[in-house]
Design a protein around this motif. Structure first.
Motif, PDB file in Angstrom:
ATOM      1  N   CYS A  14     -13.421   5.025  -3.752  1.00  0.00           N
ATOM      2  CA  CYS A  14     -14.251   3.848  -3.504  1.00  0.00           C
ATOM      3  C   CYS A  14     -15.554   4.032  -4.271  1.00  0.00           C
ATOM      4  O   CYS A  14     -16.207   5.051  -4.147  1.00  0.00           O
ATOM      5  CB  CYS A  14     -14.525   3.730  -2.016  1.00  0.00           C
ATOM      6  SG  CYS A  14     -15.289   2.202  -1.551  1.00  0.00           S
ATOM      7  N   THR A  62      -7.847  -3.427   5.925  1.00  0.00           N
ATOM      8  CA  THR A  62      -9.054  -3.848   5.196  1.00  0.00           C
ATOM      9  C   THR A  62      -8.743  -5.029   4.274  1.00  0.00           C
ATOM     10  O   THR A  62      -9.498  -6.003   4.215  1.00  0.00           O
ATOM     11  CB  THR A  62      -9.613  -2.663   4.375  1.00  0.00           C
ATOM     12  OG1 THR A  62      -9.838  -1.576   5.264  1.00  0.00           O
ATOM     13  CG2 THR A  62     -10.913  -3.019   3.683  1.00  0.00           C
ATOM     14  N   GLN A  63      -7.613  -4.957   3.566  1.00  0.00           N
ATOM     15  CA  GLN A  63      -7.255  -6.064   2.658  1.00  0.00           C
ATOM     16  C   GLN A  63      -7.051  -7.361   3.458  1.00  0.00           C
ATOM     17  O   GLN A  63      -7.446  -8.442   3.024  1.00  0.00           O
ATOM     18  CB  GLN A  63      -5.962  -5.731   1.910  1.00  0.00           C
ATOM     19  CG  GLN A  63      -6.108  -4.591   0.895  1.00  0.00           C
ATOM     20  CD  GLN A  63      -4.732  -4.090   0.447  1.00  0.00           C
ATOM     21  OE1 GLN A  63      -3.974  -4.808  -0.172  1.00  0.00           O
ATOM     22  NE2 GLN A  63      -4.400  -2.859   0.777  1.00  0.00           N
ATOM     23  N   THR A  76       0.829  -1.214   0.000  1.00  0.00           N
ATOM     24  CA  THR A  76       0.000   0.000   0.000  1.00  0.00           C
ATOM     25  C   THR A  76       0.859   1.259   0.000  1.00  0.00           C
ATOM     26  O   THR A  76       0.575   2.221  -0.720  1.00  0.00           O
ATOM     27  CB  THR A  76      -0.924   0.014   1.250  1.00  0.00           C
ATOM     28  OG1 THR A  76      -1.633  -1.208   1.290  1.00  0.00           O
ATOM     29  CG2 THR A  76      -1.906   1.162   1.195  1.00  0.00           C
ATOM     30  N   GLY A  78      -2.611   5.462   4.779  1.00  0.00           N
ATOM     31  CA  GLY A  78      -2.775   4.376   3.820  1.00  0.00           C
ATOM     32  C   GLY A  78      -2.437   3.029   4.429  1.00  0.00           C
ATOM     33  O   GLY A  78      -3.110   2.039   4.163  1.00  0.00           O
ATOM     34  N   SER A 121      -5.846   0.723   4.714  1.00  0.00           N
ATOM     35  CA  SER A 121      -5.978  -0.127   3.524  1.00  0.00           C
ATOM     36  C   SER A 121      -5.424  -1.522   3.774  1.00  0.00           C
ATOM     37  O   SER A 121      -6.060  -2.518   3.402  1.00  0.00           O
ATOM     38  CB  SER A 121      -5.258   0.495   2.335  1.00  0.00           C
ATOM     39  OG  SER A 121      -5.691   1.799   2.176  1.00  0.00           O
TER      40      SER A 121
END
Ligand code: HEM
Length: 394
Positions: A393, A255-256, A118, A248, A252
């Motif tokens: 998004c 979430t991934q 990321t 970030g 991110s």
């Protein structure tokens, strides 16, 4: 609280009273309609002693508005379209890395790998910088950005510090970021700025936007009553850069990681998503470009359901700026009261999401989404002070 039929509630954060809106219309008023009375997050900021604390998330009122108004240009869909090539090449690197790791049969710290991925993607696309964190685990920038936050004890301490009133922290010159991290980022930004000036590089990316904020003063009409915004200093520039690296990573990568966990647990969802990606890829000659991404609808549903079930930053904090009579009630939120909109409460509300602990991407078909009211899905908060990446998004 909602189960008890309450529209609003309260709690204490240490000695600080906290107001918790539950009714969805009241949440909308606080976040959107009456935003001018709830603009700030209320986190500790001390730009003099701790320059990196002066980042966009912490900035307040006019200064926040000035910096924030320039940022969206770096996140537009046309910018994203231009960055697809660089994202594609970093993604290929990630796939190779994961293949090698899988062959070695050793456990993988997937959040760390995705975090480095990321940072590489955001740095290349937003700042035009090759950070190479994926290739090199000990990349200096990564070490500096994460040095502090990777230590659980420091994170816990910084959360507990929020219990102490801000004026006491300022009185004791409390600093969140260690001097070596601050110095590293200030030098880093000064070098980038100098390099772009000498080599006359202009990419119209986030770096250029921040450099413009350092170099140019936007003239505001004297009649508007606003004071003229000052240009950003290098320290303020560094505070923004540091935030973008940090923001970030946790959000991110987290979430991934959660998405992968759910996909591993539910093979039917994983297969449906893989089939959809393969079908779309076959229509786009094997290239997942910007247009192809707009067609992978089920993948989008999986991401949304992950953001619902695992809302990184589980609350949206706000501070009440002047006494606020709550509409249709006899109560007033007093000036200075901390407000916490709980994303977790909203996203696990069985009225909007029956059986909320179940991972079900079909909650996010366009048909199902239109059945739910405004502010029932707020992974990025809501305008005007939503996450700057919200527009990326779908
Ligand atoms: C899954 C990914 C992400 C999630 C769920 C997320 C979520 C959030 C949330 C909930 C907020 C607070 C909004 C509010 O107070 O109403 C926020 C603010 C912010 N986020 Fe994100 N974020 C994500 C990724 C990113 C990325 C990739 C960046 C930049 C590279 C970023 C930059 C920011 C910034 C600068 C703010 C402060 C905005 C302001 O106060 O004006 N976020 N984010």
């Amino acid at each position: 609280m909602k189960a008890k039929g309450w529209d609003m509630g309260g709690a204490y954060f240490g000695s600080k009273p906290v107001f918790i809106p539950i009714d969805n219309k009241l949440i909308k008023k606080i976040l959107v309609t009456d935003f001018s009375n709830f603009r700030n997050h209320g986190f500790y900021i001390n730009e003099k002693i701790d320059p990196l604390s002066g980042h966009l998330f912490n900035l307040e009122s006019i200064k926040w508005k000035h910096v924030r108004s320039k940022i969206p240009a770096a996140f537009s869909s046309s910018k994203l379209r231009n960055h697809m090539d660089v994202m594609d090449s970093i993604t290929k690197l990630l796939v190779n890395r994961l293949k090698n790791m899988a062959e070695s049969q050793l456990p993988i710290d997937i959040k760390s790998v995705l975090g480095r991925f990321t940072v590489d993607v955001t740095s290349a696309s937003l700042f035009g910088i090759e950070t190479e964190c994926l290739k090199n685990k000990n990349a200096e920038l990564m070490k500096q950005a994460r040095a502090f936050f990777d230590i659980q004890l420091c994170r816990l301490f910084n959360t507990l510090v929020l219990l102490i009133p801000r004026n006491i922290l300022i009185f004791f010159n409390y600093r969140v970021f260690p001097t070596h991290v601050t110095d590293y980022f200030i030098n880093f930004c000064a070098n980038i700025k100098a390099q772009r000036a000498v080599e006359k590089i202009r990419r119209n990316d986030l770096t250029d936007i921040l450099i413009d904020l350092c170099d140019k003063i936007k003239i505001v009409s004297v009649n508007s009553g606003n004071s003229l915004p000052e240009p950003l200093t290098i320290k303020e520039f560094a505070a923004q850069m540091h935030l973008f690296f940090e923001a970030g990573y946790e959000t991110s990568a987290g979430t991934q990681t959660f998405a992968l966990y759910e996909l591993a647990a539910y093979l039917d969802i994983q297969n449906r998503m893989r089939n959809e990606i393969n079908t779309v890829l076959s229509r786009f000659n094997g290239v997942l470009d910007y247009d192809a991404i707009t067609e992978v609808n089920y993948l989008d549903q999986v991401v949304k359901e992950t953001l619902r079930k695992y809302p990184v930053l589980p609350i949206l904090p706000r501070v009440c700026e002047s006494d606020y009579p709550i509409p249709d009630s006899k109560l007033t939120i007093e000036k200075g009261t901390l407000i916490m909109v709980t994303k977790l409460g909203i996203h696990y509300d069985p009225e909007y999401y029956p059986d909320p602990k179940r991972f079900d991407p079909d909650r996010f078909t366009s048909e199902n989404m239109t059945k739910r009211p405004f502010c029932s899905f707020v992974p990025f908060g809501d305008v005007p002070r939503c996450c700057v990446s919200k527009m990326l998004c779908r």
